[in-house]
Write an enzyme that holds these catalytic residues in place. Structure first.
Site, PDB file in Angstrom:
ATOM      1  N   ARG A  85       0.267  -0.999   0.239  1.00  0.00           N
ATOM      2  CA  ARG A  85       0.048  -0.024   0.107  1.00  0.00           C
ATOM      3  C   ARG A  85       0.726   1.408  -0.170  1.00  0.00           C
ATOM      4  NH1 ARG A  85      -5.146   2.008   3.667  1.00  0.00           N
ATOM      5  NH2 ARG A  85      -4.935   3.725   3.427  1.00  0.00           N
ATOM      6  N   ARG A  94      -5.750   3.007  -4.665  1.00  0.00           N
ATOM      7  CA  ARG A  94      -4.939   2.626  -3.924  1.00  0.00           C
ATOM      8  C   ARG A  94      -4.826   1.197  -4.022  1.00  0.00           C
ATOM      9  NH1 ARG A  94      -8.195   4.436   1.078  1.00  0.00           N
ATOM     10  NH2 ARG A  94      -7.964   6.758   0.204  1.00  0.00           N
ATOM     11  N   ASP A  97      -6.720  -1.152   0.293  1.00  0.00           N
ATOM     12  CA  ASP A  97      -7.295  -0.280   1.750  1.00  0.00           C
ATOM     13  C   ASP A  97      -8.320  -0.841   2.385  1.00  0.00           C
ATOM     14  OD1 ASP A  97      -8.053   1.712   3.270  1.00  0.00           O
ATOM     15  OD2 ASP A  97      -9.113   2.865   1.939  1.00  0.00           O
ATOM     16  N   ASP A  99     -10.487  -1.170   6.175  1.00  0.00           N
ATOM     17  CA  ASP A  99     -11.277  -0.519   7.126  1.00  0.00           C
ATOM     18  C   ASP A  99     -12.100  -1.420   8.367  1.00  0.00           C
ATOM     19  OD1 ASP A  99     -10.314   3.055   6.955  1.00  0.00           O
ATOM     20  OD2 ASP A  99     -11.085   2.642   5.142  1.00  0.00           O
TER      21      ASP A  99
END
Ligand code: SF4
Length: 471
Positions: A85, A94, A97, A99
């Site tokens: 990344r 990206r 990613d 989250d």
């Protein structure tokens, strides 16, 4: 130690983005003290904040872990770093990613970790995949994630991605986009049964079993319902929502089992058993439902029949296998109609045993429309939606699936880490597969194949159907 459920979003917009998501899933599944529960469908999203870049792929997964929230965060950052990344531009391209969106029974507002994720409720590319898994939410915010996702998905250009082999329905993007465009234009909702073709399922607003689709039909505020299923399902939608226009892509999509019982035949059986109550499987015509006390689906048949006093004689139509299963579960006799689903009734115990010996350790899921000899070998007897949920609570990596093969598409999407073996590749319902994207587009574009139930029949069938939906 108890395991917490954690929802994590994955996103990537580089060339090998589908592979990067797969890598992310596999790395999360390998975390210490962690079980991979399920994955959403993959969605494609137009870039939001910085438009001059390729579209993103997004997905949400549900994990169960005994790791502390900050440990989870550290592991995810390591997975991102290992995937190379680089984030040189905010909101820019990206590699991978990851989250944390939500953690069961946990919230945090620190600089390192904010849970729930601060932008969660504004991002369709997160909400749409999260809605696929919201049935797994425990001790999480009380939000209607599906409604939020639908409201935002159209304005933020979020669609199910069908490009990867695992998603199964490649090459249909243009037709799916046209169906979605027409659905918007006609204020229509597209409902699809779990046995529909993969590409039809992926273009639908909702995919589910008969009970779920009936509930969606009753609750929707859309003016038009395009019902991608078989005729009795569309009739049920009309019974529940007579003010709506219900269309079918192909009027030939009937259910042979539903045709095995007629109102005249049922009336004759009722005459033989005065005082008997009638429970009708939803797989019946509206005219048969009009002669019925209560309808049921495979998801709630046992509970519906359980409500009748034990000394109340009950006629159960039309599926002899489902009726036999209900009778055995409740230890009571039912007066059974001699109908059957040719797809499920043709499955044999010998086929299940052969698969069990090839896949020792596989769990066996069977639909109650199967014969007793098959059900007796099953670890779980479940409706199609029950089958979609069952692996989320199991440790097994392999499953033998005794139902129509259309269900394998959603099973593969939800549990990409598991293998699903159909009892036979021939377990295909031609009536379910007659619906195509082209026929769906034509029906919606030209308002074809409207399903009509005469008011007198509708009024008499309504109570029985409502009892099913509420039950
Ligand atoms: S799978 Fe069986 S019950 Fe379902 S529509 Fe086809 S024939 Fe009817």
């Amino acid at each position: 130690m108890s395991l917490r459920r954690v929802f994590v979003s994955l996103g990537s917009n580089l060339d090998d983005r589908a592979d990067l998501l797969r890598h992310g899933r596999e790395a999360m599944a390998a975390l210490p003290g962690t079980r991979f529960v399920a994955a959403s469908r993959i969605y494609q999203t137009a870039p939001q904040d910085l438009e001059d870049q390729p579209p993103f792929l997004n997905q949400v997964v549900c994990l169960e872990t005994d790791l502390a929230p900050r440990q989870v965060l550290r592991h995810l950052q390591q997975i991102e770093a290992a995937a190379g990344r680089r984030r040189t531009v905010r909101f820019g391209p990206r590699t991978l990613d990851l989250d944390i969106l939500l953690i069961e029974g946990f919230s945090s507002d620190s600089e390192q970790l904010t849970v729930p994720h601060p932008r969660l409720w504004r991002r369709a590319f997160v909400l749409a995949p999260l809605a696929d898994l919201w049935w797994l939410a425990r001790d999480m915010p009380d939000e209607d994630v599906g409604a939020l996702a639908r409201a935002l998905s159209r304005e933020q250009s979020v669609e199910v991605y069908v490009g990867s082999e695992r998603q199964g329905a490649g090459g249909h993007g243009a037709a799916q986009a046209e169906l979605r465009r027409l659905a918007d234009e006609r204020h229509a909702v597209v409902l699809a049964h779990n046995y529909q073709r993969a590409e039809v399922q992926d273009a639908a607003d909702f995919v589910g079993d008969s009970l779920e689709l009936a509930r969606k039909a009753a609750a929707t505020d859309a003016e038009v319902i395009l019902f991608c299923g078989v005729h009795f399902m569309a009739e049920t939608a009309v019974i529940l929502s007579p003010q709506k226009t219900v269309l079918m892509p192909d009027p030939r999509a009937g259910c042979p089992m539903a045709n095995m019982v007629t109102p005249e035949g049922l009336l004759a059986l009722k005459a033989e058993h005065p005082g008997a109550a009638v429970v009708a499987y939803v797989n019946t015509s509206a005219a048969v439902k009009a002669e019925t006390d209560v309808c049921c689906t495979s998801a709630n048949a046992v509970e519906i029949v359980r409500r009748f006093p034990r000394d109340q004689p009950i006629i159960f139509v039309p599926d002899r296998n489902l009726g036999d299963y209900v009778a055995r579960q409740l230890g009571r006799e039912l007066i059974l109609w001699d109908g059957y689903c040719h797809v499920h009734d043709s499955m044999r115990a010998a086929d299940v045993r052969a698969l069990m010996s090839r896949h020792p350790g596989a769990r066996v899921m069977a639909h109650p429309e199967c014969r007793r000899e098959v059900l007796d070998l099953a670890d779980a007897v479940l409706s199609t939606s029950g089958m979609l949920r069952y692996p989320s609570g199991e440790q097994a990596d392999e499953y033998i699936v005794c139902t129509e093969t259309g269900l394998l598409h959603r099973l593969g999407q939800l549990y990409p880490h598991a293998a699903f073996h159909p009892i036979t590749r021939q377990a295909i319902c031609p009536n379910m597969k007659i619906t195509t994207l082209d026929s769906a587009i034509e029906a919606l574009r030209d308002g074809l194949n409207e399903v009509v139930v005469p008011p007198r029949i509708r009024e008499r069938a309504l109570q029985a159907v409502q009892r099913m939906v509420e039950g």
